[in-house]
Each structure stands twice: as C-alpha cells, then as structure tokens.
Design a protein around this motif. Structure first.
Motif, short mmCIF file in Angstrom:
data_model
loop_
_atom_site.label_atom_id
_atom_site.label_comp_id
_atom_site.label_asym_id
_atom_site.label_seq_id
_atom_site.Cartn_x
_atom_site.Cartn_y
_atom_site.Cartn_z
N MET A 266 0.83 -1.20 0.00
CA MET A 266 0.00 0.00 0.00
C MET A 266 0.87 1.27 0.00
O MET A 266 0.56 2.24 -0.68
CB MET A 266 -0.93 0.00 1.22
N LEU A 267 1.95 1.25 0.77
CA LEU A 267 2.85 2.40 0.80
C LEU A 267 3.52 2.61 -0.55
O LEU A 267 3.69 3.75 -1.01
CB LEU A 267 3.93 2.18 1.88
N ILE A 268 3.90 1.52 -1.20
CA ILE A 268 4.55 1.60 -2.50
C ILE A 268 3.58 2.15 -3.55
O ILE A 268 3.93 3.00 -4.37
CB ILE A 268 5.08 0.22 -2.93
N ASN A 269 2.34 1.66 -3.52
CA ASN A 269 1.36 2.03 -4.54
C ASN A 269 0.71 3.39 -4.28
O ASN A 269 0.07 3.95 -5.17
CB ASN A 269 0.27 0.96 -4.65
N ALA A 270 0.86 3.89 -3.07
CA ALA A 270 0.33 5.23 -2.75
C ALA A 270 1.47 6.06 -2.18
O ALA A 270 1.41 6.54 -1.05
CB ALA A 270 -0.82 5.11 -1.76
N ALA A 271 2.49 6.22 -3.00
CA ALA A 271 3.71 6.90 -2.54
C ALA A 271 3.43 8.31 -2.05
O ALA A 271 4.15 8.84 -1.19
CB ALA A 271 4.74 6.92 -3.66
N ASP A 272 2.39 8.93 -2.58
CA ASP A 272 2.06 10.29 -2.15
C ASP A 272 1.66 10.37 -0.69
O ASP A 272 1.68 11.43 -0.07
CB ASP A 272 0.92 10.86 -3.01
N SER A 273 1.25 9.20 -0.13
CA SER A 273 0.86 9.20 1.29
C SER A 273 2.09 9.34 2.20
O SER A 273 1.94 9.62 3.39
CB SER A 273 0.12 7.90 1.63
N LEU A 274 3.26 9.11 1.63
CA LEU A 274 4.50 9.34 2.38
C LEU A 274 4.81 10.83 2.34
O LEU A 274 5.00 11.40 1.26
CB LEU A 274 5.66 8.55 1.77
N ASN A 275 4.85 11.43 3.48
CA ASN A 275 5.06 12.88 3.54
C ASN A 275 6.54 13.20 3.38
O ASN A 275 7.21 13.68 4.30
CB ASN A 275 4.53 13.42 4.87
N ILE A 276 7.04 12.91 2.17
CA ILE A 276 8.44 13.21 1.85
C ILE A 276 8.46 14.00 0.55
O ILE A 276 7.47 14.04 -0.19
CB ILE A 276 9.30 11.93 1.71
N THR A 277 9.58 14.61 0.25
CA THR A 277 9.68 15.42 -0.95
C THR A 277 9.56 14.56 -2.20
O THR A 277 9.82 13.36 -2.16
CB THR A 277 11.02 16.17 -0.99
N ARG A 278 9.17 15.20 -3.29
CA ARG A 278 9.03 14.46 -4.55
C ARG A 278 10.35 13.84 -4.97
O ARG A 278 10.40 12.71 -5.45
CB ARG A 278 8.52 15.39 -5.64
N SER A 279 11.44 14.57 -4.80
CA SER A 279 12.75 14.04 -5.19
C SER A 279 13.11 12.82 -4.36
O SER A 279 13.69 11.86 -4.87
CB SER A 279 13.83 15.12 -5.07
N ALA A 280 12.76 12.83 -3.07
CA ALA A 280 13.02 11.67 -2.22
C ALA A 280 12.18 10.48 -2.67
O ALA A 280 12.67 9.35 -2.71
CB ALA A 280 12.72 12.02 -0.75
N ARG A 281 10.89 10.73 -3.00
CA ARG A 281 10.03 9.64 -3.49
C ARG A 281 10.58 9.05 -4.78
O ARG A 281 10.63 7.83 -4.95
CB ARG A 281 8.60 10.16 -3.73
N ASN A 282 10.98 9.92 -5.69
CA ASN A 282 11.51 9.43 -6.97
C ASN A 282 12.75 8.58 -6.76
O ASN A 282 12.92 7.54 -7.41
CB ASN A 282 11.83 10.61 -7.89
N ALA A 283 13.63 9.01 -5.86
CA ALA A 283 14.86 8.27 -5.59
C ALA A 283 14.55 6.93 -4.91
O ALA A 283 15.15 5.91 -5.24
CB ALA A 283 15.79 9.10 -4.72
N LEU A 284 13.60 6.94 -3.99
CA LEU A 284 13.25 5.74 -3.23
C LEU A 284 12.68 4.65 -4.13
O LEU A 284 13.00 3.46 -3.98
CB LEU A 284 12.26 6.09 -2.13
N PHE A 285 11.83 5.04 -5.08
CA PHE A 285 11.13 4.05 -5.90
C PHE A 285 11.71 3.89 -7.29
O PHE A 285 11.09 3.26 -8.16
CB PHE A 285 9.64 4.42 -5.98
N ALA A 286 12.89 4.43 -7.52
CA ALA A 286 13.49 4.38 -8.86
C ALA A 286 13.91 2.98 -9.26
O ALA A 286 13.80 2.60 -10.43
CB ALA A 286 14.70 5.32 -8.92
N ASP A 287 14.39 2.19 -8.30
CA ASP A 287 14.91 0.86 -8.61
C ASP A 287 13.83 -0.18 -8.33
O ASP A 287 13.61 -0.61 -7.20
CB ASP A 287 16.15 0.58 -7.75
#
Length: 454
Positions: free
Chosen positions: A239-260
């Motif tokens: 659920m956290l992976i599929n709703a990444a916006d629910s993680l209150n982190i910056t967009r750049s952090a989200r992009n880096a976290l889920f890039a691989d």
C-alpha cells in the motif's frame, strides 16, 4: 486484434506465433518476445527470420529439445518444433488457456481450441488440463504471477488443482522459482495473490519457514500471531509503494526511493521473511510476556538459506540479509527520540551503517509498525518520513563531498603510524562532518587531536 508484421516470417503454411505474444497482442500490449511453433523446418525458418530482421541466430538447449533464438534489437524470437502432430495438440499441452492460442502466419487467423479468448474476456486464469501442473510444477507459481501481472482472477477449479498439487513445486529448480517469485513481487498488486498462495498451501511449500509462524503468539504490542503480522506487513508495504504520495516526503526523495524496481521487489520478499526468526527466539518472562531477543539476526540467517535455495545472486542475498538483520534499528532511533535522547550523531551513524539500504529499511519499518494491528502510529510514521527526507536531502549530499582529513594528515600532523587507530579517528571525524558539527579541515584536525589524546 493481431498487429504482427507478417513480413518478418516466411509466407509458408505451418508457422504459428503462440502463447504470451498472442495474449499480449489481444490485450493491446506490444510483445517483446515471440514464441513460434513450427510444423516445417525450424532451423530454416529461424535463418529466414534472422535475415528478415537483421538478427543474430543462436541454438540453445539439448538434442531433442533445441530452441532456435533470433535476437533482433529489443525483440527475441524463440522457435521450436511443434509439440504434437498438429497445432491443436501443441496448444492442449500448454499451461493456461490465455497462453494456449496461436496465430497462423499463412492463414492470418487465431486458433483457439481451449477457450482462451473467452477467458481473456472474463479475465480468468484457467488451466488447460488437470495434467498441466504435473507436466511442469512451476506452473503452480506461474498462475499467481500471471494473475498479478494482469490483475486476473484464478478460477476456482484451477485454484483447487493448485492446492492438490502444491507439493510438486519442490521439483522445480530454485532459479526458476526465483524468477517467477520476483516477477510476482514486481506486480503492483501482488498481496492478493500471495494471500491466495498461502490459502492453497503453495506459499508454505516454497517457504516452509513461514509455516512455523502460524500460531506463534506475540506480545501486547501485537494483535496478530507472527504469520498474520507478516502477511499484514506485506499488505501495508505494498500500500505504501502504490500510494507513494501518502509518504510525507519530498518528490525528489520519493523518486529516488522508488526508482529501482528490482530493489522494491526484493524489499517485498524481505518483509515476507523478516520475522522467520521469531519462533526459535521466543521466550516468556515471569509476567507472561513474550520476548523475541535476537530474532532479526536469526531471521537473517534463515533467509540466507532460503536465498541459497532460490539460487539468488550475491547482490540479492546481501540486500535481503541486510534489511532483515537491521529492520529493528529505526525503532531504536524512535525510542531515543521519544526519550529526547536522539542526537544528530546517532542518526548519522545509522545512515553510515545502513548506507544505501537506509531508505528501504525505513520504508520497511513503517509497514512493520502499521501491521501490529492495534492502530496506525502516526508519530512513528512521521518520524520515519522525516528521516527519509534527511537521508536524501542532507546526508547523501554531504556524503558525496570528500572527507576533511585523510590518513596522510594523521601521519603528517601527529606523526602516528598506520594502525587500527587510523580508522577509528577518521570515522570519528567523518561522523562529526556528516553530523554538521564541523565543516573545515582545521576543526577536523582539532577533533582528531582530541580523540588521539584522550
């Protein structure tokens, strides 16, 4: 509608594109790989396809089971002899009806003798025959992988046959099981299929270690036994992976976290195995409370053996081992935070210890916490997401900069010889730099001198 470029293939009767490529074409997806069944000379056909596509032809397999593979750019064409006297006989020996359709190159028509078109319309995964799983037990797992890839349901009779034959999966090579598992984990919605695998017993045949988690009760912080907690952890992670916006982190952090995507798939596998060490580690105190001291290390050791069974690469093994072995560290930081004892240096040491694994361990910890079942701990989630932002926005940027001093400085400034002391001093100074306590060489040398003299 089939949109194959028929100019690629020889215009003769007896050449059929089969299986997944036809399924994908009918679903409006562009296949990259094409399986071709030949009732004519297979090698000659392969040579012609290689010439028509400027491809490279290789022969793989063993006598009686040769496959001719043509590699052309991003496309792969695998050619094999017809399995039977007719294309219908070939199709009736395949795994699932949606994979048991063929397209005749000469006739331009779809051959569907098992009901694949109807199942495709109904979004059904249905076995071609009850013998399908006995012929290749890996199909037991593939049913769930394909279901997850297309969000199709496995029809009841097929599920029942999987349950009846679940034990056969042990006859499949570990590396083949690994490939299917990681493809399953790569799907956006794999939880439903992992849960169904558990219901059929297949999951516990692949991972007998998980069977020991059932009925293993936990302490007052959990409302589930270890198995249900594990399944809930997997669900919350997805659920956290599929709703990444629910993680209150910056967009750049989200992009880096889920890039691989591969690391995300491995993280799902890691959370499925993260508490396998609990049954062997469980103790009970005088008050009747359960404790699981050392379960992270025990689970990591058990997972090493699982990874060996699955013939995982060294990099895959290291990722899963590190996540499981260190999955309690964020909770320790949170405890210090609640006690107002958390220092910047402690956070820096966590990042240095966990390196590039840091954000994945942090994400794992949120799902693990949410799966305790009593209530969502927003304070913990907020604390962890702050750490994620800190890792990407502060620590990683500082880490890219060179150290303020090196071993040469220790020799030149303090006259000490290379020794184990070197690493201790340099680590101590580097912790201070990454914690933003110092920012210049003079301060670094003073700190080094203090450490040496104490």
């Amino acid at each position: 509608m089939i949109r194959l470029n028929r100019n690629i293939f020889p215009a003769v009767e007896g050449i059929y594109v089969v299986g997944g490529a036809i399924r994908d074409e009918l679903l409006g997806r562009k296949p990259a790989d094409y399986d071709i069944a030949c009732a004519v000379d297979t090698e000659k056909t392969a040579l012609q396809i290689a010439a028509n596509t400027n491809g490279v032809l290789v022969k793989i397999g063993k006598p009686g089971q040769f496959i001719f593979r043509v590699v052309s750019g991003k496309n792969i064409f695998d050619l094999a002899d017809l399995n039977g006297q007719t294309i219908e006989e070939d199709l009736e020996q395949r795994d699932f009806t949606i994979n048991a359709m063929a397209y005749s190159i000469s006739g331009g028509d779809i051959i569907d003798c098992t009901g694949g078109l109807k199942d495709l319309e109904k979004k059904n995964i249905r076995m071609v025959s009850k013998e399908a799983f006995k012929k290749d037990p890996l199909r037991l797992l593939r049913a769930f992988r394909i279901g997850a890839a297309f969000n199709f349901k496995i029809e009841p009779a097929t599920l029942k046959e999987i349950e009846n034959n679940a034990g056969l999966i042990v006859n499949s090579a570990g590396e083949r099981v690994r490939v299917e598992l990681l493809k399953l984990m790569d799907a956006l919605k794999s939880y439903q299929y992992i849960s169904e695998m558990a219901d059929t017993g297949l999951l516990l045949v692949i991972f007998p270690e998980l069977g020991r988690l059932r009925g293993c009760e936990q302490n007052r912080y959990h409302i589930y036994d270890v198995f249900e907690h594990t399944m809930s952890s997997f669900y919350h992670l997805e659920m956290l992976i599929n709703a990444a916006d629910s993680l209150n982190i910056t967009r750049s952090a989200r992009n880096a976290l889920f890039a691989d995507k591969k690391k995300i798939a491995l993280l799902k596998l890691a959370i499925l195995l993260h508490d396998t060490g609990k049954p062997a580690s469980r103790t009970i105190d005088k008050k009747g409370d359960y404790h699981f001291y050392g379960h992270a290390a025990a689970g990591a050791d058990m997972s090493k053996k699982i990874c060996d069974r699955l013939k995982m690469s060294s990099r895959e093994k290291c990722f899963i081992d590190f996540i499981i072995r260190n999955h309690l560290r964020p909770l320790s930081l949170f405890t210090l935070h609640l006690e107002t004892k958390l220092t910047r240096k402690a956070v820096t040491r966590f990042f240095r210890k966990c390196r590039d694994y840091s954000p994945y361990i942090l994400l794992h910890s949120i799902a693990d916490s949410q799966a305790k079942g009593d209530k969502s701990d927003d304070a913990f989630k907020n604390f962890i997401t702050d750490l994620m932002d800190d890792y990407f926005a502060v620590f990683k940027i500082l880490k890219r900069k060179p150290p303020l001093i090196t071993g040469h400085d220790l020799i030149n400034e303090f006259g000490i010889k290379p020794s184990p002391l070197f690493r201790k001093v340099l680590n101590y100074v580097e912790d201070a730099r990454l914690s933003k306590e110092i920012s210049d060489k003079a301060s670094a040398l003073r700190l080094a001198e203090e450490f040496i003299d104490r």
